[in-house]
Scaffold this motif. Structure first.
Motif, PDB file in Angstrom:
ATOM      1  N   ALA A  54       5.169   5.246  -7.745  1.00 22.15           N
ATOM      2  CA  ALA A  54       5.272   5.901  -6.446  1.00 22.15           C
ATOM      3  C   ALA A  54       6.720   6.311  -6.181  1.00 22.15           C
ATOM      4  CB  ALA A  54       4.780   4.980  -5.342  1.00 22.15           C
ATOM      5  N   PRO A  55       6.955   7.555  -5.748  1.00 17.94           N
ATOM      6  CA  PRO A  55       8.321   7.973  -5.439  1.00 17.94           C
ATOM      7  C   PRO A  55       8.809   7.463  -4.094  1.00 17.94           C
ATOM      8  CG  PRO A  55       6.804   9.784  -5.072  1.00 17.94           C
ATOM      9  CD  PRO A  55       5.989   8.662  -5.658  1.00 17.94           C
ATOM     10  N   THR A  56       7.870   7.015  -3.259  1.00 12.11           N
ATOM     11  CA  THR A  56       8.213   6.519  -1.927  1.00 12.11           C
ATOM     12  C   THR A  56       7.427   5.247  -1.629  1.00 12.11           C
ATOM     13  OG1 THR A  56       6.446   7.750  -0.828  1.00 12.11           O
ATOM     14  CG2 THR A  56       8.585   8.874  -1.086  1.00 12.11           C
ATOM     15  N   LEU A  57       7.882   4.498  -0.629  1.00 12.83           N
ATOM     16  CA  LEU A  57       7.157   3.300  -0.199  1.00 12.83           C
ATOM     17  C   LEU A  57       5.818   3.671   0.413  1.00 12.83           C
ATOM     18  CD1 LEU A  57      10.228   1.480   1.350  1.00 12.83           C
ATOM     19  CD2 LEU A  57       8.944   0.701  -0.651  1.00 12.83           C
ATOM     20  N   VAL A  58       5.798   4.717   1.210  1.00 12.78           N
ATOM     21  CA  VAL A  58       4.533   5.171   1.801  1.00 12.78           C
ATOM     22  C   VAL A  58       3.555   5.559   0.704  1.00 12.78           C
ATOM     23  CG1 VAL A  58       3.457   6.966   3.215  1.00 12.78           C
ATOM     24  CG2 VAL A  58       5.565   5.876   3.992  1.00 12.78           C
ATOM     25  N   GLY A  59       4.054   6.228  -0.324  1.00 14.63           N
ATOM     26  CA  GLY A  59       3.204   6.613  -1.441  1.00 14.63           C
ATOM     27  C   GLY A  59       2.671   5.421  -2.201  1.00 14.63           C
ATOM     28  N   LEU A  60       3.456   4.348  -2.273  1.00 18.14           N
ATOM     29  CA  LEU A  60       2.986   3.136  -2.939  1.00 18.14           C
ATOM     30  C   LEU A  60       1.823   2.505  -2.185  1.00 18.14           C
ATOM     31  CD1 LEU A  60       4.320   0.389  -4.875  1.00 18.14           C
ATOM     32  CD2 LEU A  60       3.795  -0.346  -2.566  1.00 18.14           C
ATOM     33  N   VAL A  61       1.926   2.474  -0.872  1.00 15.61           N
ATOM     34  CA  VAL A  61       0.933   1.754  -0.061  1.00 15.61           C
ATOM     35  C   VAL A  61      -0.392   2.510   0.020  1.00 15.61           C
ATOM     36  CG1 VAL A  61       0.440   0.800   2.216  1.00 15.61           C
ATOM     37  CG2 VAL A  61       2.739   0.632   1.287  1.00 15.61           C
ATOM     38  N   GLU A  62      -0.354   3.812   0.039  1.00 17.17           N
ATOM     39  CA  GLU A  62      -1.570   4.597   0.299  1.00 17.17           C
ATOM     40  C   GLU A  62      -2.766   4.214  -0.561  1.00 17.17           C
ATOM     41  OE1 GLU A  62      -0.223   8.609   0.061  1.00 17.17           O
ATOM     42  OE2 GLU A  62       0.293   8.720   2.194  1.00 17.17           O
ATOM     43  N   PRO A  63      -2.634   4.042  -1.894  1.00 17.66           N
ATOM     44  CA  PRO A  63      -3.817   3.691  -2.699  1.00 17.66           C
ATOM     45  C   PRO A  63      -4.090   2.190  -2.764  1.00 17.66           C
ATOM     46  CG  PRO A  63      -1.959   4.070  -4.134  1.00 17.66           C
ATOM     47  CD  PRO A  63      -1.469   4.349  -2.743  1.00 17.66           C
ATOM     48  N   ALA A  64      -3.219   1.377  -2.149  1.00 18.09           N
ATOM     49  CA  ALA A  64      -3.311  -0.081  -2.282  1.00 18.09           C
ATOM     50  C   ALA A  64      -3.854  -0.709  -1.001  1.00 18.09           C
ATOM     51  CB  ALA A  64      -1.924  -0.660  -2.586  1.00 18.09           C
ATOM     52  N   ASN A  65      -4.478  -1.872  -1.151  1.00 15.85           N
ATOM     53  CA  ASN A  65      -4.835  -2.668   0.041  1.00 15.85           C
ATOM     54  C   ASN A  65      -4.051  -3.974   0.084  1.00 15.85           C
ATOM     55  OD1 ASN A  65      -6.121  -4.306  -1.859  1.00 15.85           O
ATOM     56  ND2 ASN A  65      -8.203  -3.764  -1.204  1.00 15.85           N
ATOM     57  N   THR A  66      -3.325  -4.265  -0.992  1.00 15.08           N
ATOM     58  CA  THR A  66      -2.504  -5.478  -1.069  1.00 15.08           C
ATOM     59  C   THR A  66      -1.179  -5.107  -1.717  1.00 15.08           C
ATOM     60  OG1 THR A  66      -4.494  -6.821  -1.367  1.00 15.08           O
ATOM     61  CG2 THR A  66      -2.383  -7.842  -1.921  1.00 15.08           C
ATOM     62  N   VAL A  67      -0.087  -5.485  -1.067  1.00 16.89           N
ATOM     63  CA  VAL A  67       1.255  -5.135  -1.550  1.00 16.89           C
ATOM     64  C   VAL A  67       2.055  -6.406  -1.786  1.00 16.89           C
ATOM     65  CG1 VAL A  67       3.419  -3.971  -1.000  1.00 16.89           C
ATOM     66  CG2 VAL A  67       1.239  -2.912  -0.357  1.00 16.89           C
ATOM     67  N   LEU A  68       2.563  -6.559  -2.998  1.00 15.11           N
ATOM     68  CA  LEU A  68       3.478  -7.655  -3.320  1.00 15.11           C
ATOM     69  C   LEU A  68       4.891  -7.107  -3.316  1.00 15.11           C
ATOM     70  CD1 LEU A  68       0.675  -8.474  -4.774  1.00 15.11           C
ATOM     71  CD2 LEU A  68       2.100 -10.046  -6.080  1.00 15.11           C
ATOM     72  N   THR A  69       5.802  -7.780  -2.627  1.00 10.73           N
ATOM     73  CA  THR A  69       7.197  -7.363  -2.644  1.00 10.73           C
ATOM     74  C   THR A  69       8.023  -8.431  -3.346  1.00 10.73           C
ATOM     75  OG1 THR A  69       7.839  -8.360  -0.514  1.00 10.73           O
ATOM     76  CG2 THR A  69       6.838  -6.169  -0.460  1.00 10.73           C
ATOM     77  N   VAL A  70       8.887  -7.978  -4.258  1.00  8.81           N
ATOM     78  CA  VAL A  70       9.754  -8.881  -5.028  1.00  8.81           C
ATOM     79  C   VAL A  70      11.145  -8.258  -5.026  1.00  8.81           C
ATOM     80  CG1 VAL A  70       9.901 -10.298  -7.108  1.00  8.81           C
ATOM     81  CG2 VAL A  70       7.724  -9.228  -6.514  1.00  8.81           C
ATOM     82  N   VAL A  71      11.802  -8.311  -3.873  1.00  9.27           N
ATOM     83  CA  VAL A  71      13.109  -7.665  -3.725  1.00  9.27           C
ATOM     84  C   VAL A  71      14.219  -8.703  -3.777  1.00  9.27           C
ATOM     85  CG1 VAL A  71      12.136  -5.716  -2.466  1.00  9.27           C
ATOM     86  CG2 VAL A  71      12.974  -7.711  -1.195  1.00  9.27           C
ATOM     87  N   SER A  72      15.460  -8.236  -3.836  1.00 11.67           N
ATOM     88  CA  SER A  72      16.557  -9.120  -4.205  1.00 11.67           C
ATOM     89  C   SER A  72      17.174  -9.900  -3.052  1.00 11.67           C
ATOM     90  CB  SER A  72      17.655  -8.312  -4.908  1.00 11.67           C
ATOM     91  OG  SER A  72      18.070  -7.246  -4.079  1.00 11.67           O
ATOM     92  N   ASN A  73      17.135  -9.370  -1.830  1.00 10.99           N
ATOM     93  CA  ASN A  73      17.846 -10.039  -0.742  1.00 10.99           C
ATOM     94  C   ASN A  73      17.366  -9.532   0.615  1.00 10.99           C
ATOM     95  OD1 ASN A  73      19.147  -7.490  -0.426  1.00 10.99           O
ATOM     96  ND2 ASN A  73      20.737  -8.103  -1.869  1.00 10.99           N
TER      97      ASN A  73
END
Length: 304
Positions: A54-73
């Motif tokens: 996905a080029p954007t966060l919104v684009g990532l979420v659109e096809p998903a119903n569950t989102v895992l985030t693994v960010v640094s800080n």
């Protein structure tokens, strides 16, 4: 939720996130999209997994119903959940489940829970007390915080990632426990580095010394994972010194909030901050030994 009900999007596909994605796909959980601030990294993993980058966060979420985030800080977390941003996970939060796996400040975990719920979504923190190998093998130690019913909804997915799954309590409490876990682990690591560093300066056989440590009160899990690496200067990164500094800093901030003086935790925090300052932050936390072995410490001072 049954396995087939999950459609997964993963934000942050560095060492941990990418291996979690590989593990889930291997178990036939549908990973439909991945996103990373480093776009080529996301594209490479997407090609490997056969999903969308996905080029954007919104684009990532659109096809998903569950989102895992693994960010640094905390800074990265605030960016992906920014309420006023046109590209925020909150834009598509309604009806979706967000599972946040990074080690963050408890206050921010609570803030994100509130923001997601205000937008009609559900949120869970799933703090990881493990490293890259465990992420790939699905043997993470996960400590979860949030609403009990949300934890139960996510349980099948979390079981696929973990060997030890524990519900801690309301939002923020798992983050508090994780901060304490890493505070103690980091202090143990720094103490081991000092023991081996002093042993080296005294001319002792370090292989013998590690064996004695393992058979006495000096034994620890850190001795098992980091002792040989410290001796041989093998600091391939499984848990970075920069993350150790961040996590010890979170614990020290919590201590300050409740009016406690923690001199050992504070000293450990300063050691890891120093390691980051001399350009060794991306090495494994075992690299704290570079500050405690006499000849290595001289090299580090020369490089400052």
């Amino acid at each position: 939720m049954a396995q087939s009900d999950f459609r997964l999007g993963i934000v942050g596909v560095g060492r941990m996130g990418a291996n979690m994605a590989r593990r889930l796909q291997e178990l036939h959980y549908p990973v439909v999209s991945v996103y990373d601030a480093d776009a080529p990294r996301a594209q490479a993993l997407a090609q490997e997994l056969g999903c969308a980058a996905a080029p954007t966060l919104v684009g990532l979420v659109e096809p998903a119903n569950t989102v895992l985030t693994v960010v640094s800080n905390d800074e990265a977390m605030r960016r992906i959940y920014a309420p006023g941003s046109a590209d925020s996970l909150l834009r598509q939060a309604t009806g979706r489940l967000f599972i946040n796996c990074a080690t963050l400040s408890p206050a921010l975990q609570r803030e994100v829970h509130t923001l997601v719920e205000q937008q009609g979504g559900q949120c869970l923190e799933a703090c990881m007390a493990s490293s890259i190998t465990q992420a790939r093998q699905g043997t993470l130690y996960l400590m979860c915080g949030g609403r009990p019913d949300v934890f139960e909804r996510a349980r099948p997915l979390l079981n696929a990632l973990s060997a030890h799954l524990r519900y801690i309590g309301p939002a923020g409490e798992a983050a508090e426990v994780k901060a304490l876990v890493n505070m103690v682990m980091n202090a143990n690591t720094a103490a081991l580095a000092e023991g081996l560093g002093l042993g080296s300066a005294l001319g002792l056989d370090l292989t013998m010394l590690r064996e004695v440590f393992s058979q006495t009160g000096a034994n620890s899990r850190v001795l098992e994972t980091d002792g040989e690496d410290m001796q041989h200067r093998a600091h391939e990164c499984y848990f970075s010194a920069a993350h150790a500094a961040k996590d010890s800093g979170i614990a020290c901030a919590l201590a300050e909030q409740v009016g406690l003086d923690l001199p050992l935790a504070t000293a450990t925090y300063e050691q890891y901050r120093r390691l980051v300052a001399i350009g060794k932050g991306e090495m494994d936390k075992s690299a704290v030994a570079e500050l405690t072995f006499k000849e290595r410490a001289t090299e580090s001072r020369t490089g400052e």
